[in-house]
Each structure stands twice: as structure tokens, then as C-alpha cells.
Design an enzyme around this catalytic site. Structure first.
Site, PDB file in Angstrom:
ATOM      1  N   HIS A  50     -20.877  19.503  45.681  1.00 16.95           N
ATOM      2  CA  HIS A  50     -20.914  18.150  46.238  1.00 16.95           C
ATOM      3  C   HIS A  50     -21.518  17.229  45.197  1.00 16.95           C
ATOM      4  O   HIS A  50     -22.437  17.605  44.475  1.00 16.95           O
ATOM      5  CB  HIS A  50     -21.771  18.099  47.511  1.00 16.95           C
ATOM      6  CG  HIS A  50     -21.485  16.907  48.360  1.00 16.95           C
ATOM      7  ND1 HIS A  50     -22.066  15.687  48.099  1.00 16.95           N
ATOM      8  CD2 HIS A  50     -20.679  16.733  49.420  1.00 16.95           C
ATOM      9  CE1 HIS A  50     -21.620  14.808  48.994  1.00 16.95           C
ATOM     10  NE2 HIS A  50     -20.778  15.416  49.806  1.00 16.95           N
ATOM     11  N   ASP A  65     -16.796  20.769  54.351  1.00 12.44           N
ATOM     12  CA  ASP A  65     -15.412  21.232  54.531  1.00 12.44           C
ATOM     13  C   ASP A  65     -15.281  22.746  54.561  1.00 12.44           C
ATOM     14  O   ASP A  65     -14.198  23.259  54.844  1.00 12.44           O
ATOM     15  CB  ASP A  65     -14.541  20.670  53.394  1.00 12.44           C
ATOM     16  CG  ASP A  65     -14.374  19.174  53.545  1.00 12.44           C
ATOM     17  OD1 ASP A  65     -14.749  18.440  52.613  1.00 12.44           O
ATOM     18  OD2 ASP A  65     -13.918  18.743  54.624  1.00 12.44           O
TER      19      ASP A  65
HETATM   20  C1  SDX Z   1     -16.250  15.806  50.727  1.00 14.03           C
HETATM   21  O1  SDX Z   1     -18.849  12.198  48.545  1.00 14.03           O
HETATM   22  C2  SDX Z   1     -18.933  12.633  49.788  1.00 14.03           C
HETATM   23  O2  SDX Z   1     -19.855  12.364  50.494  1.00 14.03           O
HETATM   24  C3  SDX Z   1     -17.748  13.475  50.233  1.00 14.03           C
HETATM   25  C4  SDX Z   1     -17.881  14.130  51.601  1.00 14.03           C
HETATM   26  C5  SDX Z   1     -17.908  13.100  52.713  1.00 14.03           C
HETATM   27  O3  SDX Z   1     -18.437  13.423  53.801  1.00 14.03           O
HETATM   28  O4  SDX Z   1     -17.300  12.016  52.542  1.00 14.03           O
HETATM   29  O5  SDX Z   1     -19.062  14.912  51.659  1.00 14.03           O
HETATM   30  C6  SDX Z   1     -16.684  15.032  51.914  1.00 14.03           C
HETATM   31  O6  SDX Z   1     -15.393  15.336  49.994  1.00 14.03           O
HETATM   32  C7  SDX Z   1     -16.927  17.119  50.417  1.00 14.03           C
HETATM   33  C8  SDX Z   1     -16.411  17.765  49.080  1.00 14.03           C
HETATM   34  C9  SDX Z   1     -15.112  18.515  49.386  1.00 14.03           C
HETATM   35  N1  SDX Z   1     -14.478  18.975  48.118  1.00 14.03           N
HETATM   36  C10 SDX Z   1     -14.447  20.283  47.791  1.00 14.03           C
HETATM   37  O7  SDX Z   1     -14.986  21.178  48.440  1.00 14.03           O
HETATM   38  C11 SDX Z   1     -13.627  20.574  46.527  1.00 14.03           C
HETATM   39  C12 SDX Z   1     -14.399  21.568  45.641  1.00 14.03           C
HETATM   40  N2  SDX Z   1     -15.576  20.856  45.108  1.00 14.03           N
HETATM   41  C13 SDX Z   1     -15.446  20.252  43.805  1.00 14.03           C
HETATM   42  O8  SDX Z   1     -14.196  19.762  43.468  1.00 14.03           O
HETATM   43  C14 SDX Z   1     -16.649  19.380  43.442  1.00 14.03           C
HETATM   44  O9  SDX Z   1     -17.763  20.087  43.759  1.00 14.03           O
HETATM   45  C15 SDX Z   1     -16.768  17.988  44.016  1.00 14.03           C
HETATM   46  C16 SDX Z   1     -15.535  17.175  43.779  1.00 14.03           C
HETATM   47  C17 SDX Z   1     -17.020  18.051  45.478  1.00 14.03           C
HETATM   48  C18 SDX Z   1     -17.959  17.299  43.349  1.00 14.03           C
HETATM   49  O10 SDX Z   1     -17.608  17.148  42.028  1.00 14.03           O
HETATM   50  P1  SDX Z   1     -18.621  16.427  40.975  1.00 14.03           P
HETATM   51  O11 SDX Z   1     -19.826  15.910  41.627  1.00 14.03           O
HETATM   52  O12 SDX Z   1     -17.811  15.472  40.160  1.00 14.03           O
HETATM   53  O13 SDX Z   1     -19.110  17.629  40.126  1.00 14.03           O
HETATM   54  P2  SDX Z   1     -18.351  18.186  38.898  1.00 14.03           P
HETATM   55  O14 SDX Z   1     -16.881  18.291  39.208  1.00 14.03           O
HETATM   56  O15 SDX Z   1     -18.770  17.406  37.710  1.00 14.03           O
HETATM   57  O16 SDX Z   1     -18.917  19.673  38.842  1.00 14.03           O
HETATM   58  C19 SDX Z   1     -20.142  19.937  38.185  1.00 14.03           C
HETATM   59  C20 SDX Z   1     -19.947  21.343  37.623  1.00 14.03           C
HETATM   60  C21 SDX Z   1     -18.667  21.467  36.789  1.00 14.03           C
HETATM   61  O17 SDX Z   1     -18.904  22.491  35.822  1.00 14.03           O
HETATM   62  P3  SDX Z   1     -19.218  22.004  34.291  1.00 14.03           P
HETATM   63  O18 SDX Z   1     -18.057  21.110  33.863  1.00 14.03           O
HETATM   64  O19 SDX Z   1     -20.525  21.275  34.360  1.00 14.03           O
HETATM   65  O20 SDX Z   1     -19.267  23.310  33.511  1.00 14.03           O
HETATM   66  O21 SDX Z   1     -19.803  22.286  38.706  1.00 14.03           O
HETATM   67  C22 SDX Z   1     -18.513  22.876  38.637  1.00 14.03           C
HETATM   68  C23 SDX Z   1     -17.636  21.998  37.753  1.00 14.03           C
HETATM   69  O22 SDX Z   1     -16.639  22.774  37.110  1.00 14.03           O
HETATM   70  N3  SDX Z   1     -17.995  22.891  40.004  1.00 14.03           N
HETATM   71  C24 SDX Z   1     -17.333  23.902  40.550  1.00 14.03           C
HETATM   72  C25 SDX Z   1     -17.070  23.506  41.868  1.00 14.03           C
HETATM   73  N4  SDX Z   1     -17.565  22.273  42.068  1.00 14.03           N
HETATM   74  C26 SDX Z   1     -18.127  21.895  40.913  1.00 14.03           C
HETATM   75  N5  SDX Z   1     -16.935  25.093  40.042  1.00 14.03           N
HETATM   76  C27 SDX Z   1     -16.280  25.902  40.892  1.00 14.03           C
HETATM   77  N6  SDX Z   1     -15.973  25.608  42.189  1.00 14.03           N
HETATM   78  C28 SDX Z   1     -16.369  24.408  42.710  1.00 14.03           C
HETATM   79  N7  SDX Z   1     -16.094  24.101  43.974  1.00 14.03           N
END
Ligand code: SDX
Length: 433
Positions: free
Chosen positions: A309, A367
Site C-alpha cells: 500500500h 483488497d
Molecule cells: C487500493 O491509495 C489508497 O488508499 C488505495 C486503497 C483505497 O482504499 O482507495 O487503499 C485501495 O488501491 C489498495 C491497493 C490495491 N492494489 C494491490 O493490491 C496491487 C498490488 N500492490 C502494488 O501494486 C503496490 O503495493 C501498490 C500499488 C498498492 C502501492 O505501490 P507504491 O506505493 O507505488 O509502491 P511501489 O510500487 O513503489 O513498491 C515499493 C516496492 C517496490 O520494490 P522496489 O522497486 O523498491 O524494489 O515494493 C514492491 C515494489 O516492487 N512491491 C511489491 C508489491 N507492492 C509493492 N512487490 C510484490 N508484490 C506487491 N504487491
């Protein structure tokens, strides 16, 4: 940072540098007002994805991502989930305080008597192909509502804004159910004013004309909790989209339709559908290590859907409440197959022991478990994000109203860091090689 604010020193600024005002909110980090930066220092700030940027002032929802705290108008979401109905929480988010009995009765009557949609809107639904994604149908129909309700779309008229709020909150379940019925080839079921909000939604989903349908109280209770937990979440992607679209002065139905489209993405509200598809792909507990490894592999595009998140670097408080509700629901609905829930519990256990997830603070988010409950209630995967949109419509409306009512409102118009070609002159087609 001085006691008054930030002092920025940089080449080209005079020796005293540039003083930037620091402002404090009720809770949460202070903010630095950066407006003078361009005027006085000729630079923009650069923050792709708005990781450290506050876009507005708001009184609606507060999140502390480090402590896993979520407050709606100051009330902890777990207290609201345990003591209020979804429409009670809706009233709170819209008007700023919990209703007394008379206010709640009046609100329930108003919402309950605006659930029907114009018959022509239903013909829109019939125009979609049978296998259209329900989110495509819902976003299209909500956007078209501006063609039907233009009698109350003066955004500067407080009464019109309230009429819009009641209309869209009352009708979004009817539109969602109509999209579902179209996707399964069944006749549309009209709303019933004798049922509460969530029972009415369940009846419009699952009733059929040929026999009596009785709404299972477990379903109504589960939907009510899920909707409370999905109702708002400060400046998330879809809410920020509603604010940005609405800041142009467009009609509110167009702004909400923009929010629905943003929510559809798998990185946002589309994640609940993606979680179930991921669990289907993982298939069994034996495959968990393979998929945890894929999630950790930077060269593999696979992400553990439902984990991570932007704000929560601790447990998402909503995920904990939804997991507890999943235990309750799965235990009370006959014939529900629980392999997905068992697989999800094991996946959570394995992931949270893995150093990659611990180091990157990737916890289950809202989710991760919600789709498992929707599936147990008989709602198809393609409808999961529509259910999220039904609930989040309340938050979108509350934020749209807050923005529109702000006398200082301005159209949202970010700048950029241009990295394209220098100015160059055109070569006529005849001379291009
Ligand atoms: C919702 O914003 C809100 O409030 C949203 C929400 C709401 O109520 O409105 O809470 C609802 O959208 C919840 C999130 C649902 N999405 C997912 O579950 C999809 C999987 N999650 C990721 O795509 C990710 O965690 C995000 C999009 C939710 C957050 O992404 P960020 O904050 O931009 O973080 P990032 O992508 O920069 O990740 C940081 C690191 C990265 O690694 P590095 O590049 O630093 O090496 O963490 C890793 C990412 O690769 N990472 C994951 C991961 N999520 C982040 N690696 C594996 N699996 C994951 N799910």
C-alpha cells in the site's frame, strides 16, 4: 526547518534564501507551502505519483500509515464498523457528524425513495454486449446520468449538490445490479423500498421473477461492513481523479464516472478481482513458495495482488476487519467452498515471514480478503470492483462536495519536467529522408 518554516538556499537566490511557510493540520505530517518556489526561485517541485505531495486540505478522512489508523471524520473505522450501518456512516462522511435518530430516518427515507433510475438508462444497459465488463457498463451509465438529471447540476447551488449526492448514492446499487443482471442474461429486478440499502442490493442481484427470494441476513450484514470499510480513504487515486475532474467545474456525474474508471485499475480497486484470479492461478498451498519467489523477482512482472500500500506500511486496519468477517461469513453460509480462504490465510502467513515482504513493509490490504467474501456471497469476480465502486461513491461525493464548496477552489493543473527535444525547425516532407 526554522520554527516559522523552511528556509531554502540555492544558487540564484539572495543570501537569506527563500522562506517557505510550514502549516500543521489537526493530525499527521506538517506541509510546506511551495507556491512561491516557481514565482521566486523559478523551479517546480518534482514528485511523480505524488508520494510526498498533499493536494488539498480535507476534514473527511485521516490515515496514519505507520500506525495502521483510519478515521472517518475523527471516528476510528473499527468503532464505526462495530456500531453503525453503512448509511449512518454515509451521513457522517457527507455531513461531518453522526446523525441523530430523526436525521437518520429522514436520510434513509430520502435515499430509499431515490433508488429507481430513468427507464431509458436501463435501455443503455441493454445496449451493451452480453460479455461487457460490468465496470465498463457502470462507468458509462453513471457518466450518462448528466443527460437525465440536468435539472439539478448547478454545482454552485448547495441544494443541487445535495440532490446529486442523494441521487447518485441511492442509484449506484440499482445501476450495479442492472449491469450484473445484464451480464448473466436475467431480467432487471426493480429496487424495493421496504428493504434496507444492502438487502435491496442483494435482492436486485439475486431475486428472479419466477420465485420468492429471501435475502440472507448474513449477506446484508457482510455487505454493510464491506461498504463501511470501502467508503473512503482520503486522497487515493480514484478520489484524486474525482477532485481533479471536478475542479474544472464539470458536472458531478462526469467527475464520478472518471473516479469509477480510475478505480478499475488492478493497482487500485481492480486488485480485489486480481486477488481472486491470482489465487486461482496459485491453485494450492504447495505452489505458494513459487509465487512468493515470483513476487520478489524484479525481472518478473508478477506482483502479489492484495499486498502493499502507498500509505499503510503496517497492517491495513480494514484488511484485519475483513479477514475476521470472512471467518464469520464462511462459517455461516451453507455449501461455501473455503479453499480460496484457506489458501489466502496460508499465503498471508508465508509472505509475512519472508524478509522481502517484511523489509518492504508489504502487508495485506483492503483488497486481499474482500473478494473471498464477495465470492462466498455468490457475487462473480467481474463484479468485485463494481462493489468497491458502490461503496466508494460515498467518499467520492463527500470529497467532490468539499472541493466544490471551497471558495478558494482552483482548477487542478500540475506542471512537468520537460525532457523532450530542443526547439527545431520543420523539414518539408519533400526533403525528409
Ligand atoms: C487500493 O491509495 C489508497 O488508499 C488505495 C486503497 C483505497 O482504499 O482507495 O487503499 C485501495 O488501491 C489498495 C491497493 C490495491 N492494489 C494491490 O493490491 C496491487 C498490488 N500492490 C502494488 O501494486 C503496490 O503495493 C501498490 C500499488 C498498492 C502501492 O505501490 P507504491 O506505493 O507505488 O509502491 P511501489 O510500487 O513503489 O513498491 C515499493 C516496492 C517496490 O520494490 P522496489 O522497486 O523498491 O524494489 O515494493 C514492491 C515494489 O516492487 N512491491 C511489491 C508489491 N507492492 C509493492 N512487490 C510484490 N508484490 C506487491 N504487491
Amino acid at each position: 526547518m526554522s520554527d516559522k518554516g523552511f528556509r531554502l538556499t540555492a544558487p540564484g537566490l539572495d543570501k537569506d534564501g527563500l522562506e517557505l511557510e510550514v502549516r500543521s493540520g489537526t493530525l499527521g505530517p506538517d506541509v510546506v507551502s511551495i507556491a512561491p518556489l516557481y514565482r521566486q526561485a523559478g523551479v517546480f517541485t518534482f514528485d511523480p505519483g505524488f508520494v510526498a505531495t498533499a493536494s488539498c486540505e480535507s476534514e473527511i478522512t485521516f490515515i496514519d500509515g505507520e500506525k495502521g489508523i483510519l478515521l472517518y471524520r475523527g471516528y476510528p473505522v473499527d468503532q464505526l464498523a462495530a456500531n453503525c450501518s453503512f448509511l449512518e456512516v454515509t451521513y457522517l462522511l457527507l455531513y461531518g457528524d453522526l446523525p441523530n435518530q430523526q436525521q437518520l430516518d429522514d436520510f434513509l427515507y430520502s435515499i430509499g425513495h431515490h433508488t429507481m433510475v430513468h427507464q431509458s438508462l436501463l435501455r443503455f444497459i441493454d445496449g451493451f454486449h452480453y460479455d461487457a465488463h460490468p465496470m465498463a457498463m457502470v462507468s458509462g451509465v453513471v457518466g450518462s446520468m448528466a443527460a437525465f438529471y440536468h435539472d439539478s447540476m448547478d454545482i454552485d447551488n448547495r441544494r443541487h449538490r445535495d440532490i446529486f449526492a442523494h441521487r447518485i448514492i441511492a442509484k449506484i446499487p440499482t445501476i450495479a445490479a442492472a449491469a450484473y443482471k445484464h451480464s448473466v442474461g436475467q431480467p432487471f429486478i426493480y429496487p424495493r423500498n421496504d428493504l434496507n440499502y444492502c438487502s435491496n442490493l442483494a435482492n436486485m442481484f439475486f431475486a428472479v421473477p419466477c420465485e420468492e427470494y429471501k435475502v440472507d441476513p448474513v449477506m446484508s450484514e457482510a455487505l454493510d461492513l464491506l461498504f463501511i470499510l470501502h467508503a473512503d480513504h482520503e486522497q487515493n487515486c480514484s478520489t484524486s481523479t474525482v477532485r481533479l475532474a471536478g475542479s474544472s467545474g464539470t458536472n458531478p456525474y462526469a467527475a464520478i464516472a472518471a473516479g469509477i474508471s480510475a478505480l478499475w485499475g488492478p493497482a487500485h480497486g481492480g486488485a480485489n478481482e486480481a486477488v481472486l484470479n491470482m489465487l486461482k492461478e496459485i491453485g494450492s498451498v504447495e505452489n505458494i513458495p513459487k509465487y512468493v519467489a515470483k513476487a520478489k523477482d524484479r525481472d518478473d512482472p508478477f506482483r502479489m495482488m492484495g499486498f502493499g500500500h502507498r500509505v499503510y506500511k503496517n497492517f491495513d486496519p480494514r484488511a484485519t476487519l475483513i479477514r475476521d468477517m470472512a471467518h464469520k461469513v464462511l462459517g455461516r453460509i451453507d455449501g461455501v467452498d473455503t479453499p480460496f480462504f484457506d489458501l489466502a490465510l496460508k499465503l498471508e502467513e508465508v509472505a509475512l515471514k519472508d524478509e522481502y515482504f517484511v523489509e518492504k513493509k508489504l502487508y495485506p490490504n483492503v483488497d486481499f480478503y474482500s473478494g473471498i467474501i464477495y465470492r462466498a456471497l455468490g457475487i462473480p469476480t467481474s463484479m468485485f470492483t463494481v462493489m468497491f465502486a458502490v461503496a466508494r461513491t460515498v467518499g467520492w461525493v463527500a470529497h467532490w462536495q468539499e472541493m466544490i464548496a471551497d471558495p478558494k477552489r482552483k482548477i487542478g493543473r500540475p506542471r512537468q519536467l520537460y525532457i523532450g527535444p530542443e526547439k527545431r525547425d520543420l523539414v518539408p516532407l519533400s526533403k525528409r529522408t
